[in-house]
Design an enzyme around this catalytic site. Structure first.
Site, PDB file in Angstrom:
ATOM      1  CE1 TYR A 138      -8.681   4.154  -8.352  1.00  0.00           C
ATOM      2  CE2 TYR A 138      -9.234   1.908  -9.023  1.00  0.00           C
ATOM      3  CZ  TYR A 138      -9.617   3.210  -8.716  1.00  0.00           C
ATOM      4  OH  TYR A 138     -10.952   3.546  -8.772  1.00  0.00           O
ATOM      5  NE  ARG A 194      -4.344   7.117   3.994  1.00  0.00           N
ATOM      6  CZ  ARG A 194      -4.047   6.181   3.080  1.00  0.00           C
ATOM      7  NH1 ARG A 194      -5.034   5.529   2.469  1.00  0.00           N
ATOM      8  NH2 ARG A 194      -2.805   5.893   2.799  1.00  0.00           N
ATOM      9  CG  ASP A 241       4.726  -0.823  -1.274  1.00  0.00           C
ATOM     10  OD1 ASP A 241       4.151  -0.518  -2.341  1.00  0.00           O
ATOM     11  OD2 ASP A 241       4.146  -0.885  -0.168  1.00  0.00           O
TER      12      ASP A 241
END
Ligand code: ADP
Length: 335
Positions: free
Chosen positions: A180, A112, A272
């Site tokens: 985090y 990424r 999430d």
């Protein structure tokens, strides 16, 4: 609307800012299944599924490649507005693969570093003419995570905070999950500084115990909640696996038990999904207790399936089954 409502609109507009990646998970030896995921995107999907009346928009950048085209199409199919998604002229989405070892333990491998999403703030700035009422699109709620911040460089982070401050001045609420990920930050100190800044502009936050121990050395969840509330967050939602969920709101602590799922298949995106379910309920005028229950139900449903995004209609069917069981076992949950 009650005094405890988050908003006084029936069709809220939510803006979710962050990275969406291509996901590869092993279907069988030598064959990977491809889908799309990312912490903020996962929250967007479950928020929209729980509150279809909400306009859920992603704010990110993709490329012109076939993965990017398919990613936007997947969002459209989820009912997510792609109108604010920027197109990078030369970069595409990040990618991650899920590996599972012989004992079922999962690990993630990422590609990424060069993702288009790492430059969305710069790209957004280039679209501004200066005549907009506010740099960010008008929204009732903006959601971002620590990963949103971690993948941006310092200049973009500072610019984003400037825009968030302006949005807040015009009444937009900010929700933040620190999420985090040590490998995305140069140091713990850097992560702690930016995470604290994000808390200071957040109205709602979702701190996790483990990350707060690592980031700030906080001792326990009461320590975390007091300190985060002290940073100005009015609604602090603390969750930690099967531990009970605690919400500190209007100086009152609400506690919601978690019923452990007997056969957990995959915990990816539980947090999430919890956040998506929680925010959906709050945007729908529900109490913090009802919101925490909805968050827990969404998360408990997700972990019964593999992958971050549980396909429809399996997700809604399983969620409704779970709610039916709860209504029978616990009819007094309202309020
Ligand atoms: P993350 O680490 O992804 O942020 P958590 O581990 O804090 O997520 O879990 C988020 C929520 O998911 C919990 O508050 C709980 O409601 C639900 N959850 C997680 N693990 C389980 C489990 N084994 N059984 C039932 N619910 C669970």
């Amino acid at each position: 609307m009650t005094a405890d409502s988050l908003l006084n609109t029936t069709m809220p507009r939510c803006l979710l800012a962050g990275e969406v990646m291509v996901e590869l998970s092993r279907a069988e030896p030598g064959l990977f299944r491809q889908s799309f995921a990312g912490d903020v995107y996962n929250t967007a999907v479950y928020l929209k599924r729980c509150l279809p009346a909400c306009e859920v928009s992603m704010l990110t950048a993709v490329g012109r490649d076939p993965f990017s085209v398919a990613m936007k199409q997947a969002m459209v199919e989820e009912g997510i507005n792609t109108g604010f998604i920027l197109t990078h002229p030369g970069k595409g989405p990040g990618l991650y693969a899920i590996h599972t070892d012989a004992s079922g333990e999962r690990s993630f491998q990422y590609w990424r570093n060069d993702a288009a999403a790492r430059e969305w703030v710069t790209l957004w700035q280039q679209t501004l003419t200066g005549s907009e009422p506010s740099p960010l699109p008008q929204a009732d709620l903006i959601y971002l995570s620590g990963i949103t911040l971690a993948v941006l460089d310092e200049t973009q982070r500072a610019l984003l905070f400037d825009w968030l401050h302006q949005a807040r001045e015009s009444g937009t609420r900010v929700a933040f999950d620190p999420n985090y990920r040590p490998q995305l930050w140069a140091s713990v100190d850097e992560a702690a500084v930016w995470t604290r800044r994000a808390y200071r502009i957040a109205d709602i936050a979702f701190p996790g115990m483990d990350e707060h121990k690592l980031l700030f050395g906080h001792k326990d969840c009461f320590d975390v909640m007091d300190i985060v509330a002290g940073w100005g967050v009015k609604e602090v939602v603390a969750k930690n696996g099967t531990d009970q969920i605690r919400v500190l709101f209007n100086e009152t602590m609400v506690t919601i038990p978690v019923t452990p799922v007997a056969h957990v298949v995959d915990t990816t995106s539980a947090g999430d999904g919890f956040t998506g379910g929680y925010l959906a309920a709050r945007l729908d005028g529900k109490s913090v207790r009802q919101a925490a229950q909805q968050g827990a139900d969404v998360a408990a449903t997700i972990i019964r399936f593999p992958g971050a995004i549980v396909p429809e209609p399996a997700f809604t069917e399983a969620l409704n089954r779970l709610r039916d069981t709860e209504t029978t076992a616990r009819p007094e949950t309202a309020g």
